[in-house]
Enzyme design. Structure first.
Site, mmCIF file in Angstrom:
data_model
loop_
_atom_site.group_PDB
_atom_site.id
_atom_site.type_symbol
_atom_site.label_atom_id
_atom_site.label_comp_id
_atom_site.label_asym_id
_atom_site.label_seq_id
_atom_site.Cartn_x
_atom_site.Cartn_y
_atom_site.Cartn_z
ATOM 1 N N LYS A 93 -38.599 61.073 71.733
ATOM 2 C CA LYS A 93 -39.845 61.168 72.493
ATOM 3 C C LYS A 93 -39.998 62.552 73.112
ATOM 4 C CE LYS A 93 -42.370 58.295 75.859
ATOM 5 N NZ LYS A 93 -42.226 57.074 76.681
ATOM 6 N N CYS A 110 -45.076 56.196 72.343
ATOM 7 C CA CYS A 110 -45.826 55.853 73.556
ATOM 8 C C CYS A 110 -46.607 57.035 74.161
ATOM 9 C CB CYS A 110 -44.900 55.222 74.587
ATOM 10 S SG CYS A 110 -45.783 54.252 75.850
ATOM 11 N N GLU A 112 -41.421 50.035 71.139
ATOM 12 C CA GLU A 112 -40.625 50.964 71.941
ATOM 13 C C GLU A 112 -39.582 50.190 72.751
ATOM 14 O OE1 GLU A 112 -41.345 54.559 75.216
ATOM 15 O OE2 GLU A 112 -42.800 52.939 75.078
#
Length: 275
Positions: free
Chosen positions: A113, A154, A42
């Site tokens: 995300k 994440c 990331e």
């Protein structure tokens, strides 16, 4: 069917060009070892600091990071999951985005995300992604080299609903570029990876950056691959390395035959309580 992957657990520095060069060299090393897929961490082209995201951002198809990913994939004849970078769209929104390229350097898709990291952990991490980033709206599932991949980033790993939607869309392997910190990583990283794998009977891959003393965000590292039984079949330490793991996709079918969880789902009951 086997699927050979490489997780590029790289050191991320303040120098964007240095980060891009390091990522490119690790993708090439993965290709030289006949891997079918290279995965970056990331925010691999910049330090994980919200105030820097705008400065390091790029807009597809321009931008040196994006162009490097396409070039490295094509030259190495290898699929590339470009961890994530700060992406600016044409409306000036910023996203935490993973760009995915196939072996010809063609963009297969991108994942923005979905769950933004707004947390305040006592004595640990304090971060507010929503102050700078917009949230993605899509579940990202795509096919590479005959394998169906689900992509999250994440904090997305913490939400079982997203993982289940990827599974129902046919994902064989879930891949999460991530920067877990030293405050949450020891307790939650392995637990979440194995949990998502067991719940959905898929391979789960976590790609983290290496830990460096000078970094503003102390990354936990420990990139990891978990099989559909929840067994760890590959793991890294905290330092820079390329973790290569061969996935035996037949394992997924064996596990699902022995424990037919997906067939035993009671969607009729779940729907009654859906919020």
């Amino acid at each position: 069917q086997s699927f050979k992957i490489a997780i590029c657990q790289m050191v991320i520095r303040a120098d964007k060009k240095l980060n891009i060069s390091k990522a490119e060299s690790m993708i090439k090393a993965a290709a030289d070892q006949n891997c079918q897929l290279a995965i970056l961490p990331e925010m691999f082209n910049c330090p994980y600091k919200a105030e820097l995201f705008s400065e390091y951002s790029e807009t597809y198809p321009h931008g040196e990071t994006i162009q490097m990913l396409a070039k490295a994939a094509k030259e190495g004849k290898i699929g590339v999951i470009g961890g994530s970078i700060p992406e600016r769209d044409r409306e000036e929104n910023l996203y935490n985005t993973s760009f995915v390229f196939d072996e010809e350097g063609v963009l297969l898709g991108r994942h923005r995300k979905v769950h933004l990291f707004d947390v305040e952990i006592a004595g640990g991490t304090v971060f507010k992604e929503s102050a700078i980033l917009a949230a993605g709206q899509d579940v990202t599932v795509l096919k590479l080299a005959g394998v169906t991949l689900g992509i999250g980033i994440c904090y997305d790993l913490r939400f079982p609903e997203l993982a289940r939607l990827m599974t129902l869309a046919g994902a064989d392997v879930m891949i999460f570029p991530a920067v877990f910190s030293v405050s949450t990583g020891p307790d939650h990283w392995e637990l979440l990876m194995r949990g998502r794998a067991v719940d959905n009977q898929v391979f789960v891959v976590g790609a983290a950056p290496a830990n460096t003393a000078e970094s503003a965000c102390q990354a936990y590292g420990h990139s990891m691959v978990t099989d559909p039984w929840g067994k760890i079949i590959g793991s890294a330490g905290t330092e820079e390395e390329i973790l290569i793991v061969e996935l035996d996709l037949n394992k997924m079918y064996t596990v699902r035959e022995q424990l037919p969880l997906l067939r035993h789902r009671r969607a009729d009951v779940y729907e009654k309580y859906k919020k």
